[in-house]
Design an enzyme around this catalytic site. Structure first.
Site, mmCIF file in Angstrom:
data_model
loop_
_atom_site.group_PDB
_atom_site.id
_atom_site.type_symbol
_atom_site.label_atom_id
_atom_site.label_comp_id
_atom_site.label_asym_id
_atom_site.label_seq_id
_atom_site.Cartn_x
_atom_site.Cartn_y
_atom_site.Cartn_z
ATOM 1 N N ASN A 59 18.944 105.622 80.939
ATOM 2 C CA ASN A 59 18.677 104.912 82.185
ATOM 3 C C ASN A 59 17.489 105.495 82.945
ATOM 4 O O ASN A 59 17.296 105.192 84.128
ATOM 5 C CB ASN A 59 19.925 104.920 83.083
ATOM 6 C CG ASN A 59 20.984 103.955 82.579
ATOM 7 O OD1 ASN A 59 20.690 103.055 81.806
ATOM 8 N ND2 ASN A 59 22.222 104.160 83.002
ATOM 9 N N GLY A 111 24.549 107.655 89.730
ATOM 10 C CA GLY A 111 25.912 107.398 89.293
ATOM 11 C C GLY A 111 26.095 107.177 87.811
ATOM 12 O O GLY A 111 27.208 107.302 87.299
ATOM 13 N N ASP A 112 25.025 106.854 87.088
ATOM 14 C CA ASP A 112 25.101 106.678 85.636
ATOM 15 C C ASP A 112 23.797 107.191 85.028
ATOM 16 O O ASP A 112 23.159 106.520 84.219
ATOM 17 C CB ASP A 112 25.327 105.206 85.285
ATOM 18 C CG ASP A 112 25.679 105.002 83.807
ATOM 19 O OD1 ASP A 112 26.139 105.967 83.159
ATOM 20 O OD2 ASP A 112 25.473 103.887 83.298
ATOM 21 N N LEU A 113 23.417 108.396 85.424
ATOM 22 C CA LEU A 113 22.097 108.916 85.114
ATOM 23 C C LEU A 113 22.072 109.659 83.782
ATOM 24 O O LEU A 113 21.819 110.862 83.726
ATOM 25 C CB LEU A 113 21.609 109.833 86.244
ATOM 26 C CG LEU A 113 20.106 110.147 86.236
ATOM 27 C CD1 LEU A 113 19.293 108.888 86.429
ATOM 28 C CD2 LEU A 113 19.772 111.174 87.308
#
Length: 286
Positions: free
Chosen positions: A184, A178-180
């Site tokens: 991260n 979702g926030d790749l």
């Protein structure tokens, strides 16, 4: 940090000898801690750490490497220390393998997540849906419209109205990070050591692939290994719009140009372009 050290020690069951701030932490407070017995870890403070802990556990259940949740209470979560440095450079092949685990089809899962989430002041609506284009239009595009410059907002509305032309109706639901973005992804010696700071939900796995192209340039072999559905490149701008609009709201208008470029790539023209096209068509009929 004496107060924080005491809270960490109480959760982990040992005396904390040192705490030091870690880089990053734009949306939460993150510190590295060490205990008298030699144990080390990461303490993360924020309003949504309970939700993040649930996401990390869901990811771990797929077999993908993530920090272990050591403890969580209230607004404080303790995680195992992930070795390496941020960025997938040199570890793209292993990242493809990790995503194959994470993105394994999850039949029966509706798109979305069990609860909403947030990036700081930007709410992330995750209400479950069986209609993927509608989920994306409502929860990832139209939600930003009240917070955008009028001309950009109108373009987003126009795209949302025709979202079915750009996205598959029912892609296999996969668990998404979702926030790749690259920051991260932790790696060391060509191996992924952990995916951190998730914002999980179930959706089209192409979303995670698109986010990896925001600030990095994955090699072709990485995408070949992912074996995405035909036409995936044409859908990447739709999926990149979500993080770009989040960045516009969090960090200012410097990201507007990138959002406009994504809309251009989708053939979603601005009002001036559309007006010029109409005038040209009228001239040709005269």
């Amino acid at each position: 940090m004496n107060g924080l050290s005491d809270r960490i020690g109480g959760l982990i069951g040992g005396a904390v000898t040192h705490c030091s701030p870690m880089s990053g932490g734009d949306l939460s407070s993150v510190v590295r801690f060490g205990c008298a017995d030699g144990r080390e870890g990461v303490a993360k403070s924020g309003p949504d750490v309970a939700a993040e802990a649930a996401m990390l556990r869901a990811m771990a259940a797929t077999g993908v490497r993530v920090p272990q949740v050591l403890a969580q209470s209230g607004h404080l979560m303790l995680l195992s220390l992930v070795p390496g440095s941020s960025g997938p450079t040199g570890a793209w092949d292993d990242l493809a393998g990790q995503l194959a685990l994470l993105h394994a089809p999850a039949p029966g899962q509706a798109y979305g997540w069990e609860s909403d989430y947030a990036f700081g002041k930007v709410a992330i609506a995750n209400s479950r849906s069986g209609d993927w284009p509608r989920f994306w239009a409502e929860n990832r595009l139209l939600c930003h419209v009240p917070h955008l410059r009028t001309s950009l907002a109108r373009r987003i509305e126009a795209l949302a109205a025709r979202i079915g032309e750009h996205l598959p109706a029912s892609p296999p639901p996969s668990l998404l990070h979702g926030d790749l973005w690259g920051g991260n992804v932790m790696a060391e010696h060509g191996r992924i050591t952990g995916l951190i700071d998730p914002a999980c939900y179930y959706g089209d796995r192409e979303v995670d692939a698109a986010m990896l192209t925001l600030f990095d340039s994955p090699p072709d072999r990485f995408f070949d290994a992912l074996d995405l559905a035909p036409g995936w490149r044409g859908r990447q701008p739709v999926y990149r719009l979500w993080p770009l609009l989040v960045h516009v709201r969090l960090f200012g208008g410097g990201y507007e140009a990138s959002a406009e470029q994504a809309l251009d790539a989708l053939g979603c023209r601005g009002e001036k372009d559309a007006s010029a096209s109409r005038n040209s068509a009228l001239d040709s009929r005269a």
